[in-house]
Design an enzyme around this catalytic site. Structure first.
Site, mmCIF file in Angstrom:
data_model
loop_
_atom_site.group_PDB
_atom_site.id
_atom_site.type_symbol
_atom_site.label_atom_id
_atom_site.label_comp_id
_atom_site.label_asym_id
_atom_site.label_seq_id
_atom_site.Cartn_x
_atom_site.Cartn_y
_atom_site.Cartn_z
ATOM 1 N N ASP A 68 -19.574 -16.644 -34.904
ATOM 2 C CA ASP A 68 -19.246 -16.144 -33.573
ATOM 3 C C ASP A 68 -17.958 -15.322 -33.577
ATOM 4 O O ASP A 68 -17.839 -14.328 -32.860
ATOM 5 C CB ASP A 68 -19.104 -17.316 -32.599
ATOM 6 N N ALA A 180 -17.238 -21.828 -24.601
ATOM 7 C CA ALA A 180 -16.190 -21.765 -25.621
ATOM 8 C C ALA A 180 -14.960 -22.555 -25.150
ATOM 9 O O ALA A 180 -15.074 -23.715 -24.764
ATOM 10 C CB ALA A 180 -15.867 -20.300 -25.927
#
EC number: 2.7.1.23
Length: 276
Positions: A68, A180
């Site tokens: 990511d 996140a």
């Protein structure tokens, strides 16, 4: 149907495995008839090389090798070009990535056939003291630069001063970024297609300070009483001095991801929701 002709390849230069996988990706793309451009920082010599910023305007899509973090970096550097990204996961998590190393051959074959979908994710535009600082795909964080020392910030929405809070900091996240840092700080999970911003305080010194979801069309502003005690962090990667009001609005740019049929909720369940 969108069929890419020119494919850019980039990845983590600090990981030997990523460079080796990038070489394999280049060969697979070459065999399928794609024109291949390689990020010059990878040091792969068989194919034309270009720096990542210029790659954004030269290719039809970019394949990233890493995780990511690699996707966030590529998306930020090439933001204005909105180039579709296919993430190959070599990391432990890879929520934004789509394929693993073992699925590369099939993935490139499907790219050649145009057998994929494009998924759009909204971004946030950041200004500090009136200066344009680019886009965030996950979040922009205003945080203390002195661990264990809180900062006092004022939060305003469209010019209306909403609250003043002592905290470790505050972040403004996109729906993409809701899984996140914001999630770790107690924020909600929001589907990427919802056009909103998530405002999440970080360890606030009052019980009533809670995460808030507002329209992405709102202008969120953050002022810190002592700017020298704080810094701005974009997507957990780019650190900036706090030289005035932090203003966060909807970016005109979007991130585009290549998907091979997996849905957001399937990925969410696989990576996060293991309640069953």
């Amino acid at each position: 149907m969108f069929r890419p002709q020119v494919v850019g390849v980039t990845g983590r230069t600090d990981l030997g495995r990523a460079v080796r996988v990038a070489e394999r990706v280049c060969r697979l793309c070459d065999r399928e008839g794609f024109e291949v451009l390689v990020d010059d920082s990878l040091g792969i010599g068989e194919y034309p090389r270009v720096n990542l910023k210029d790659m954004g305007k030269e290719v039809d899509m970019i394949i990233t090798i890493g995780g990511d973090g690699t996707i966030l970096r590529v998306s930020r550097i090439t933001s204005e070009y909105e180039v579709p990204i296919l993430g190959v996961n070599l990391g432990k998590f890879g929520f934004l990535t789509e394929v693993s190393e073992s699925g590369l051959k099939e993935a490139v074959s499907r790219l050649a056939r145009g057998d994929f979908n494009l998924e759009e994710h909204r971004k946030l535009r950041i200004k500090i003291g009136g200066s344009d600082e680019g886009d965030a795909l996950n979040e922009v964080t205003v945080i203390t630069s002195r661990p264990a020392k809180m900062i006092r910030y004022r939060l305003s929405i469209d010019g209306f001063e909403l609250e003043t809070t002592w905290a470790d900091g505050v972040l403004v996240a996109t729906p993409t970024g809701s899984t996140a840092y914001s999630l770790s700080a107690g924020g909600p999970i929001v589907e990427p297609q919802v056009e909103c911003s998530i405002i999440t305080p970080l360890n606030p010194f009052k019980l009533e300070a809670r995460p808030m979801v507002v329209s992405m069309d709102r202008r969120v502003e953050i002022d810190v009483d002592d700017p020298e005690r704080a810094e701005v962090v974009v997507d957990g990667q780019e650190y900036m001095n706090l030289d005035g009001t932090v203003s966060v609005t909807r970016s005109p740019n979007v991130a585009r991801f290549i998907r091979f049929g997996s849905t957001y909720f399937e990925r969410l369940k696989e990576k996060f929701l293991r309640w069953d």
